[in-house]
Write a protein that holds these residues in place. Structure first.
Motif, PDB file in Angstrom:
ATOM      1  N   THR A 177       0.831  -1.207   0.000  1.00  6.89           N
ATOM      2  CA  THR A 177       0.000   0.000   0.000  1.00  6.89           C
ATOM      3  C   THR A 177       0.862   1.251   0.000  1.00  6.89           C
ATOM      4  OG1 THR A 177      -0.139  -0.036   2.403  1.00  6.89           O
ATOM      5  CG2 THR A 177      -1.897  -1.161   1.182  1.00  6.89           C
ATOM      6  N   SER A 178       2.163   1.067  -0.039  1.00  2.92           N
ATOM      7  CA  SER A 178       3.090   2.203  -0.011  1.00  2.92           C
ATOM      8  C   SER A 178       3.577   2.521  -1.420  1.00  2.92           C
ATOM      9  CB  SER A 178       4.288   1.876   0.883  1.00  2.92           C
ATOM     10  OG  SER A 178       5.288   2.864   0.755  1.00  2.92           O
ATOM     11  N   ASP A 179       3.603   3.794  -1.766  1.00  5.94           N
ATOM     12  CA  ASP A 179       4.116   4.215  -3.072  1.00  5.94           C
ATOM     13  C   ASP A 179       5.633   4.136  -3.149  1.00  5.94           C
ATOM     14  OD1 ASP A 179       1.690   4.680  -4.221  1.00  5.94           O
ATOM     15  OD2 ASP A 179       1.636   6.816  -3.699  1.00  5.94           O
ATOM     16  N   ASP A 180       6.274   3.945  -2.014  1.00  9.29           N
ATOM     17  CA  ASP A 180       7.738   3.959  -1.961  1.00  9.29           C
ATOM     18  C   ASP A 180       8.299   2.582  -2.350  1.00  9.29           C
ATOM     19  OD1 ASP A 180      10.290   4.876  -1.561  1.00  9.29           O
ATOM     20  OD2 ASP A 180      10.290   4.450   0.599  1.00  9.29           O
ATOM     21  N   PHE A 181       8.048   2.205  -3.603  1.00  2.00           N
ATOM     22  CA  PHE A 181       8.548   0.928  -4.114  1.00  2.00           C
ATOM     23  C   PHE A 181       9.211   1.165  -5.461  1.00  2.00           C
ATOM     24  CE2 PHE A 181       8.153  -2.751  -6.898  1.00  2.00           C
ATOM     25  CZ  PHE A 181       8.729  -3.747  -6.128  1.00  2.00           C
ATOM     26  N   HIS A 182      10.442   0.649  -5.604  1.00  2.00           N
ATOM     27  CA  HIS A 182      11.195   0.803  -6.853  1.00  2.00           C
ATOM     28  C   HIS A 182      11.663  -0.576  -7.296  1.00  2.00           C
ATOM     29  CE1 HIS A 182      11.160   5.165  -6.342  1.00  2.00           C
ATOM     30  NE2 HIS A 182      11.451   4.947  -5.063  1.00  2.00           N
ATOM     31  N   PHE A 183      11.177  -1.017  -8.438  1.00  2.00           N
ATOM     32  CA  PHE A 183      11.422  -2.370  -8.925  1.00  2.00           C
ATOM     33  C   PHE A 183      12.905  -2.648  -9.106  1.00  2.00           C
ATOM     34  CE2 PHE A 183      11.097  -5.475 -12.639  1.00  2.00           C
ATOM     35  CZ  PHE A 183      10.848  -6.567 -11.816  1.00  2.00           C
ATOM     36  N   GLU A 184      13.630  -1.675  -9.636  1.00  8.57           N
ATOM     37  CA  GLU A 184      15.052  -1.880  -9.892  1.00  8.57           C
ATOM     38  C   GLU A 184      15.815  -2.100  -8.584  1.00  8.57           C
ATOM     39  OE1 GLU A 184      18.601   0.871 -11.647  1.00  8.57           O
ATOM     40  OE2 GLU A 184      16.973   0.386 -13.040  1.00  8.57           O
ATOM     41  N   GLN A 185      15.504  -1.317  -7.577  1.00  3.79           N
ATOM     42  CA  GLN A 185      16.190  -1.488  -6.288  1.00  3.79           C
ATOM     43  C   GLN A 185      15.803  -2.818  -5.648  1.00  3.79           C
ATOM     44  OE1 GLN A 185      18.618   0.567  -5.013  1.00  3.79           O
ATOM     45  NE2 GLN A 185      18.868  -1.213  -3.670  1.00  3.79           N
ATOM     46  N   PHE A 186      14.545  -3.190  -5.813  1.00  2.00           N
ATOM     47  CA  PHE A 186      14.087  -4.476  -5.295  1.00  2.00           C
ATOM     48  C   PHE A 186      14.897  -5.618  -5.910  1.00  2.00           C
ATOM     49  CE2 PHE A 186      11.372  -8.189  -6.195  1.00  2.00           C
ATOM     50  CZ  PHE A 186      11.085  -8.606  -4.902  1.00  2.00           C
ATOM     51  N   LEU A 187      15.111  -5.584  -7.233  1.00  2.70           N
ATOM     52  CA  LEU A 187      15.888  -6.635  -7.890  1.00  2.70           C
ATOM     53  C   LEU A 187      17.341  -6.621  -7.433  1.00  2.70           C
ATOM     54  CD1 LEU A 187      14.566  -6.646 -11.576  1.00  2.70           C
ATOM     55  CD2 LEU A 187      13.985  -8.196  -9.701  1.00  2.70           C
ATOM     56  N   LYS A 188      17.913  -5.428  -7.282  1.00  2.03           N
ATOM     57  CA  LYS A 188      19.294  -5.338  -6.806  1.00  2.03           C
ATOM     58  C   LYS A 188      19.432  -5.919  -5.394  1.00  2.03           C
ATOM     59  CE  LYS A 188      20.818  -1.381  -9.586  1.00  2.03           C
ATOM     60  NZ  LYS A 188      21.264   0.039  -9.545  1.00  2.03           N
ATOM     61  N   ASP A 189      18.448  -5.657  -4.556  1.00  8.10           N
ATOM     62  CA  ASP A 189      18.476  -6.216  -3.201  1.00  8.10           C
ATOM     63  C   ASP A 189      18.401  -7.739  -3.239  1.00  8.10           C
ATOM     64  OD1 ASP A 189      18.593  -3.653  -2.182  1.00  8.10           O
ATOM     65  OD2 ASP A 189      16.436  -3.545  -1.726  1.00  8.10           O
ATOM     66  N   GLN A 190      17.566  -8.269  -4.123  1.00  2.55           N
ATOM     67  CA  GLN A 190      17.444  -9.723  -4.227  1.00  2.55           C
ATOM     68  C   GLN A 190      18.716 -10.348  -4.804  1.00  2.55           C
ATOM     69  OE1 GLN A 190      14.984 -11.475  -2.855  1.00  2.55           O
ATOM     70  NE2 GLN A 190      14.268  -9.467  -2.144  1.00  2.55           N
ATOM     71  N   LEU A 191      19.337  -9.675  -5.746  1.00  2.00           N
ATOM     72  CA  LEU A 191      20.607 -10.170  -6.287  1.00  2.00           C
ATOM     73  C   LEU A 191      21.689 -10.188  -5.203  1.00  2.00           C
ATOM     74  CD1 LEU A 191      20.660  -8.403  -9.775  1.00  2.00           C
ATOM     75  CD2 LEU A 191      20.579 -10.875  -9.370  1.00  2.00           C
ATOM     76  N   LYS A 192      21.678  -9.161  -4.368  1.00  2.00           N
ATOM     77  CA  LYS A 192      22.671  -9.119  -3.290  1.00  2.00           C
ATOM     78  C   LYS A 192      22.470 -10.282  -2.321  1.00  2.00           C
ATOM     79  CE  LYS A 192      24.916  -5.878  -0.144  1.00  2.00           C
ATOM     80  NZ  LYS A 192      24.957  -4.474   0.347  1.00  2.00           N
ATOM     81  N   ILE A 193      21.213 -10.607  -2.026  1.00  2.00           N
ATOM     82  CA  ILE A 193      20.923 -11.759  -1.170  1.00  2.00           C
ATOM     83  C   ILE A 193      21.421 -13.044  -1.822  1.00  2.00           C
ATOM     84  CG2 ILE A 193      19.043 -13.155  -0.216  1.00  2.00           C
ATOM     85  CD1 ILE A 193      17.467 -10.530   0.124  1.00  2.00           C
ATOM     86  N   SER A 194      21.390 -13.084  -3.161  1.00  2.00           N
ATOM     87  CA  SER A 194      21.853 -14.264  -3.904  1.00  2.00           C
ATOM     88  C   SER A 194      23.366 -14.295  -4.079  1.00  2.00           C
ATOM     89  CB  SER A 194      21.165 -14.315  -5.277  1.00  2.00           C
ATOM     90  OG  SER A 194      19.775 -14.434  -5.137  1.00  2.00           O
ATOM     91  N   GLY A 195      24.060 -13.276  -3.540  1.00  5.32           N
ATOM     92  CA  GLY A 195      25.518 -13.259  -3.607  1.00  5.32           C
ATOM     93  C   GLY A 195      26.106 -12.383  -4.679  1.00  5.32           C
ATOM     94  N   VAL A 196      25.267 -11.587  -5.355  1.00  4.72           N
ATOM     95  CA  VAL A 196      25.743 -10.684  -6.406  1.00  4.72           C
ATOM     96  C   VAL A 196      25.852  -9.278  -5.815  1.00  4.72           C
ATOM     97  CG1 VAL A 196      25.268  -9.697  -8.668  1.00  4.72           C
ATOM     98  CG2 VAL A 196      24.653 -12.080  -8.195  1.00  4.72           C
ATOM     99  N   ASP A 197      27.069  -8.784  -5.675  1.00  2.75           N
ATOM    100  CA  ASP A 197      27.283  -7.489  -5.020  1.00  2.75           C
ATOM    101  C   ASP A 197      27.435  -6.325  -5.993  1.00  2.75           C
ATOM    102  OD1 ASP A 197      27.217  -8.425  -2.362  1.00  2.75           O
ATOM    103  OD2 ASP A 197      29.254  -9.196  -2.557  1.00  2.75           O
TER     104      ASP A 197
END
Length: 420
Positions: A177-197
């Motif tokens: 319900t929050s407008d503060d969502f950015h798809f690109e940053q979300f993907l970067k965060d998920q990549l970092k969790i997967s070991g991609v820095d």
């Protein structure tokens, strides 16, 4: 291996494989553990008799084979993909106080089963690293991040009689319900969790939503297995264990193609060249290649429709398989299945010789019939083919149902093909 061990491993494989990419990665790991050597299509092959090999294409299709010099191969074919909601390239929609993702149906899914389920997101992301090299990585958010809430019956009083689902507007998963969502940053965060820095730039992705509910036993006596993606990861699992269980001296091949649910017409689908290219490289002499094809058999393993006890009229009464009554031989006069009297007879003979049950499915003559990779592979290669499967309820639902006995029975039959 006991049935209990088999099924526990099956449930783990289903839970760990939310996309074709993850399924292929998991299968590759199992082959590595079983002593298979990885091959790369873009490199020269130097095969050694007595060794086992595997290779992948598009990270979503996989082939494993033994190499002994013999030609009478037992091949098992399945597919890695299942119907799902695929994320569109520019998915973010912010309106009416919610953040939604635009999706499109992949395959012939039962859309009504996708409402009111807890979704996560998984798949493959391509990116540019700090050395200006395009790379790929798999992500799996794992936790529930989205849902498609139903429209309340108070706002649609005919919902139980005639509600239809618009694939463009009615099945958009809601994430926030929050407008503060950015798809690109979300993907970067998920990549970092997967070991991609180090991500210099994000490019394309292949992502889909999936239900986070784990596979489980259901029934008074654990009669059933309930899970997403039973069609057709259960056949993949049967094929994996089959080829991992035989001796290297026995000629066997396993292939799991992507894109079966949308017609198999892709480089990594059964309509593509993956299997044919591989077999030509194993048997580079054309005469030997043809001899191998004509002395081998392809077992196309894909789920079959069990007779639904609430809808028995949807089946031909004489060809209506039951759950936990054995593997299903699939036959169709229009060659939607590739089984013929020769391949069916061989299966019946082997199953009978080890005391394993089997059934036959023929669709009603006044209904259409689905198909498999079987006819496509038979047409492309000219190999004798058998279409079989595990009887299943609710095929293409977000949560399918099969028996707890049938897959293990099929595994034992396939193993016995190598001794026939």
């Amino acid at each position: 291996m006991t049935q209990e061990n088999f099924n526990e491993g099956l449930l783990g494989f289903l839970d760990a494989s939310p996309t074709p990419f993850h399924a292929t990665q998991n299968m590759a790991g199992m082959f590595e553990n079983a002593g298979f050597i990885k091959l790369y299509e873009e490199q020269r092959w130097e095969l050694e008799p007595g060794k086992k090999y595997y290779l992948t294409r598009n990270d979503s299709s996989i082939i494993a084979f033994t190499y002994s010099g013999e030609k009478n191969y037992v091949m098992v074919g399945a597919h890695t993909d299942s119907p799902n909601l695929k994320v569109k390239p520019n998915p973010v929609i912010k309106e009416h106080g919610a953040v939604k993702f635009g999706v499109e149906p992949y395959g012939g899914l039962l859309l009504n089963t996708w409402f009111d389920r807890d979704f996560s997101l998984a798949g493959r992301v391509s990116y540019l690293d700090s050395n200006n090299i395009i790379k790929d990585a798999l992500i799996d958010v794992k936790k529930p991040i989205a849902i498609i809430p139903s429209l309340a019956i108070h706002l649609d009083d005919k919902a139980n009689q005639e509600r239809s689902i618009n694939a463009q507007s009615d099945i958009l998963p809601i994430l926030s319900t929050s407008d503060d969502f950015h798809f690109e940053q979300f993907l970067k965060d998920q990549l970092k969790i997967s070991g991609v820095d180090e991500v210099k730039e994000l490019y394309a992705n292949d992502l889909n939503f999936y239900d986070v509910q784990n596979a489980s036993f259901v029934g008074l006596n654990d009669d059933f297995i309930a899970s997403a993606r039973i069609d057709n990861l259960i056949s993949c699992y049967v094929g994996i264990l089959s080829i991992c269980s035989i001796d290297e001296s026995k000629p066997m091949l396993f292939i799991a193609n992507d894109h079966e649910e949308v017609g198999s017409s892709s480089t990594s689908g059964a309509g593509g060249s993956f299997l044919e290219n591989t077999l030509h490289r194993v048997f580079d002499d054309y005469e030997e290649f043809v001899q191998m094809i004509r002395s081998s058999i392809m077992i196309s393993a894909d789920n079959a429709h069990a007779i639904h006890p609430n809808y028995p009229s949807k089946h031909d009464a004489n060809h209506a398989p039951h759950i936990n009554k054995g593997s299903v031989i699939k036959i169709n006069a229009s060659q939607r299945y590739a089984s013929n009297s020769k391949t069916v007879s061989r299966f019946m003979n082997i199953a009978s010789s080890i005391g394993e049950p089997f059934q036959t499915f023929v669709t009603r003559s006044d209904m259409g019939c689905g198909s498999t990779i079987g006819p496509i592979t038979a047409t492309r290669l000219g190999i004798e083919t058998l279409d079989i499967g595990v009887p299943t309820f609710a095929m293409h639902s977000i949560r399918e149902l099969c028996g707890s006995k049938d897959a293990y029975s099929l595994y034992k039959i396939i193993l016995s093909f190598n001794d026939s």
